[in-house]
Write a protein that holds these residues in place. Structure first.
Motif, PDB file in Angstrom:
ATOM      1  N   ASP A 131       0.740  -1.239   0.068  1.00 58.40           N
ATOM      2  CA  ASP A 131      -0.142  -0.002   0.034  1.00 58.40           C
ATOM      3  C   ASP A 131       0.855   1.076   0.145  1.00 58.40           C
ATOM      4  N   ALA A 132       1.957   1.243   0.668  1.00 57.95           N
ATOM      5  CA  ALA A 132       2.860   2.346   0.742  1.00 57.95           C
ATOM      6  C   ALA A 132       3.502   2.735  -0.651  1.00 57.95           C
ATOM      7  N   ILE A 133       3.684   1.490  -1.592  1.00 62.37           N
ATOM      8  CA  ILE A 133       4.284   1.649  -2.782  1.00 62.37           C
ATOM      9  C   ILE A 133       3.192   2.334  -3.790  1.00 62.37           C
ATOM     10  N   ILE A 134       1.961   1.719  -3.702  1.00 65.59           N
ATOM     11  CA  ILE A 134       0.826   2.477  -4.350  1.00 65.59           C
ATOM     12  C   ILE A 134       0.566   3.967  -3.965  1.00 65.59           C
ATOM     13  N   ALA A 135       0.707   4.304  -2.727  1.00 60.37           N
ATOM     14  CA  ALA A 135       0.630   5.727  -2.344  1.00 60.37           C
ATOM     15  C   ALA A 135       1.720   6.424  -2.874  1.00 60.37           C
ATOM     16  N   TRP A 136       2.949   5.928  -2.786  1.00 51.53           N
ATOM     17  CA  TRP A 136       4.092   6.465  -3.679  1.00 51.53           C
ATOM     18  C   TRP A 136       3.849   6.933  -5.120  1.00 51.53           C
ATOM     19  N   GLN A 137       3.212   6.007  -5.590  1.00 55.15           N
ATOM     20  CA  GLN A 137       3.129   6.092  -7.186  1.00 55.15           C
ATOM     21  C   GLN A 137       2.115   7.022  -7.485  1.00 55.15           C
ATOM     22  N   SER A 138       0.920   6.908  -6.675  1.00 50.86           N
ATOM     23  CA  SER A 138      -0.075   7.650  -6.994  1.00 50.86           C
ATOM     24  C   SER A 138       0.000   9.098  -6.339  1.00 50.86           C
ATOM     25  N   GLY A 139       0.846   9.326  -5.353  1.00 58.26           N
ATOM     26  CA  GLY A 139       0.730  10.442  -4.534  1.00 58.26           C
ATOM     27  C   GLY A 139      -0.489  10.711  -3.450  1.00 58.26           C
ATOM     28  N   ILE A 140      -1.384   9.676  -3.407  1.00 64.32           N
ATOM     29  CA  ILE A 140      -2.713   9.851  -2.680  1.00 64.32           C
ATOM     30  C   ILE A 140      -2.621   8.663  -1.829  1.00 64.32           C
ATOM     31  N   PHE A 141      -3.051   8.999  -0.592  1.00 62.09           N
ATOM     32  CA  PHE A 141      -3.289   7.788   0.325  1.00 62.09           C
ATOM     33  C   PHE A 141      -4.591   8.384   1.421  1.00 62.09           C
ATOM     34  N   GLU A 142      -5.691   7.533   1.436  1.00 65.40           N
ATOM     35  CA  GLU A 142      -6.673   7.918   2.323  1.00 65.40           C
ATOM     36  C   GLU A 142      -7.390   9.168   1.728  1.00 65.40           C
ATOM     37  N   GLY A 143      -7.347   9.345   0.200  1.00 64.87           N
ATOM     38  CA  GLY A 143      -7.735  10.866  -0.243  1.00 64.87           C
ATOM     39  C   GLY A 143      -6.984  11.900  -0.144  1.00 64.87           C
ATOM     40  N   LYS A 144      -5.792  11.759   0.394  1.00 64.09           N
ATOM     41  CA  LYS A 144      -5.028  12.990   0.619  1.00 64.09           C
ATOM     42  C   LYS A 144      -3.609  12.843   0.015  1.00 64.09           C
ATOM     43  N   ALA A 145      -2.991  14.151  -0.395  1.00 65.40           N
ATOM     44  CA  ALA A 145      -1.673  14.126  -0.883  1.00 65.40           C
ATOM     45  C   ALA A 145      -0.729  13.535   0.244  1.00 65.40           C
ATOM     46  N   VAL A 146      -0.042  12.272  -0.036  1.00 67.05           N
ATOM     47  CA  VAL A 146       0.538  11.701   1.210  1.00 67.05           C
ATOM     48  C   VAL A 146       1.790  12.341   1.380  1.00 67.05           C
ATOM     49  N   PHE A 147       2.372  12.920   0.473  1.00 67.63           N
ATOM     50  CA  PHE A 147       3.755  13.549   0.480  1.00 67.63           C
ATOM     51  C   PHE A 147       3.512  14.865   1.452  1.00 67.63           C
ATOM     52  N   GLY A 148       2.541  15.296   1.545  1.00 65.82           N
ATOM     53  CA  GLY A 148       2.211  16.434   2.489  1.00 65.82           C
ATOM     54  C   GLY A 148       1.728  16.087   4.028  1.00 65.82           C
ATOM     55  N   THR A 149       1.351  14.898   4.191  1.00 62.60           N
ATOM     56  CA  THR A 149       0.861  14.371   5.202  1.00 62.60           C
ATOM     57  C   THR A 149       2.054  14.311   6.366  1.00 62.60           C
ATOM     58  N   PRO A 150       1.710  14.979   7.770  1.00 55.40           N
ATOM     59  CA  PRO A 150       2.874  15.128   8.637  1.00 55.40           C
ATOM     60  C   PRO A 150       3.310  13.496   9.025  1.00 55.40           C
ATOM     61  N   ASP A 151       4.515  13.608   8.965  1.00 56.67           N
ATOM     62  CA  ASP A 151       5.301  12.289   9.596  1.00 56.67           C
ATOM     63  C   ASP A 151       4.681  12.149  11.004  1.00 56.67           C
ATOM     64  N   PRO A 152       4.075  10.711  11.110  1.00 61.97           N
ATOM     65  CA  PRO A 152       4.019  10.124  12.427  1.00 61.97           C
ATOM     66  C   PRO A 152       5.063  10.276  13.582  1.00 61.97           C
TER      67      PRO A 152
END
Length: 227
Positions: A131-152
């Motif tokens: 799922d992380a690879i899919i998010a990397w390729q699309s730039g999206i995870f859970e409907g949000k821009a994953v690269f802009g999501t705060p690091d946990p």
């Protein structure tokens, strides 16, 4: 295949070398000067650059108008910069690209891992990585821009410009495709099922049947992870 010594010397230490290898094999490139340009779901044909200078020229020609991914990790070229003049040649340096790309992917991996509830075990790692690879390729995870999501693992104040959620060049043209929206809506359904006491895997299974994986389709579909 990327040399193991390069991974050891340049990759983010927060990722296991085995995960880095799988990440590059699925989403990266063996050629440090690779420039991939996409307009929506369409791949734009561009000449293969033979020198770092040619690669940088190609990036500058397309940045801001199209989605541009660069180098071994297929790093999002416009992330963290507000204008093309800020682009640096480190993007097409093998070691620098590997360092930046794996650091950013490590954050994406942690975002996905947290969403799943920080599970452990080999099956969990395989599911989170996919799922992380899919998010990397699309730039999206859970409907949000994953690269802009705060690091946990980090406070938002410590996150650099372009990763805090600033609208940078890379994000201005990163619009989720219908396939991405299917994936993210499936994840939201899974979360709702989980909150209602139902098994989230039913939604995950339906999601994967509805949308073919953009990973290696020769591999069997993974089983839904049990938490």
């Amino acid at each position: 295949m990327v040399d193991a010594a390069l991974i050891k010397a340049c990759a983010d230490p927060g990722l296991k070398p085995a995960i880095v290898e799988k990440f590059i094999a699925a989403a990266g490139s063996d050629y440090p000067l690779t420039v991939t340009v996409r307009s929506g779901k369409r791949v734009v044909l561009v000449p293969k650059p033979a020198t770092p200078e040619a690669a940088m020229d190609l990036i500058r020609q397309n940045i801001g108008r199209n989605v541009v991914r660069v180098g071994i990790t297929q790093y999002p070229a416009g992330l963290g910069v507000l204008e093309a003049g800020e682009l640096k040649p480190e993007l097409v340096d093998a070691c620098a690209n590997l360092r930046m790309g794996t650091a950013l992917f490590a954050k994406v991996y942690r975002v996905v891992l947290k969403w799943y509830g920080n599970p452990t075990g080999e099956e969990a790692e395989r599911q989170v990585l996919e799922d992380a690879i899919i998010a990397w390729q699309s730039g999206i995870f859970e409907g949000k821009a994953v690269f802009g999501t705060p690091d946990p693992d980090k406070a938002e104040a410590d996150t650099p410009v372009g990763v805090r959620g600033d609208k940078t060049i890379a994000e201005k043209v990163s619009v989720p495709s219908p396939l991405d929206r299917k994936r993210t809506s499936g994840r939201s359904s899974a979360r709702r099922r989980s909150e209602q006491g139902q098994h989230p895997c039913r939604s995950r299974k339906a999601e994967r049947q509805a949308a073919p994986s953009i990973l290696n389709t020769s591999k069997p579909a993974s089983k839904c992870m049990r938490r």
